[in-house]
Design a protein around this motif. Sequence first.
Motif: not given
Length: 334
Positions: A160-164, A303-305
């Motif tokens: 998910r976006p935001g995961d490390a 990231t989502a991008d």
Amino acid sequence: MSDVITLAHGAGGKQTAELIDRVFKAHFSNPQFTGDDAAVLPIGGTNLAFTTDGFIVSPPEFPGGNIGKLSICGTVNDLSCMGAKPLYLSCAFVIEEGFPLAKVEEYAAAMAKTAAEAGVRIVAGDTKVAGKGQVDHLFITTTGIGQIVDGVHTSGTLARPGDAVIVSGDVGRHGCTILLARNQFGIDADVTSDCAPLWGTVEAMLDTTKDIHVIRDATRGGVGTVLYEIAGQSHVGIHLDSQAIPVDPAVRGVCGMLGLEPLYLACEGRLVIFAPKAVAGDIVATLRQGKYSKDAAIIGEVTADQPGRVIMRTEIGAETLLPPPGGELLPRIC
């Protein structure tokens, strides 16, 4: 896709994925068919993980292990990546006529030792002997089953976006070890395979937090191939910090001489982990206390991008696309 099988189809990169999609997924697809390291099977009120793997290592012995040890580590680690405690293994041997019996016993002893460390039992098997020249010495296939820890759900589709993005140690050591063991380049470097059973490593992480989205072992194709697989399966982008990626100095030196990317060299004792940033520091702290994960590090974020792409921030601050895996990844490890 080629109309004939090439070595690239077994290298773990783009052609391997195409072969799976075109042939195996097309004919075998069912609700349990998976692109992850093991299938999840709901049986009797619990979730079991089930996996199989073939090993055709050349050379069959290398600094840090042999094909016997590797065959146990590979299957134990695939189960572990699903959050499953490995329970039972079967093994099948295909042995070339004329192969020394003492070597078969040596590899079986290594399997027993590694299985004992992993806490798994070898309970069944099969043996075939092939004619001279029909097999490269010895092939081993291991199949394993394990019980998934309650509350754990990992999959390549869950980044998910935001995961490390975390690695459990330095990358590329097994692939570099195999390359040097073949003695094709005349390079003398002190490199030992990272081959290791990783259930204890995963168990320690899960004792710290079960909020982990993806766990993968970076075998064929290395960390780079795993990252592209996850980016594609989860439809996300991945940004890496090249300075944060741990690489053994000897491995970096060999890669520099031969023009290889350490991220695309195989590992046999390293995990790639995707987890929320809020728990990433705790995961790394736990890993650094472990026997096989002292060099664990956060190397990037999701990231989502730019979904499906892996972007690398270089040491001078520029951003560049990590070349997607394609063709035959070198050195070929199996």
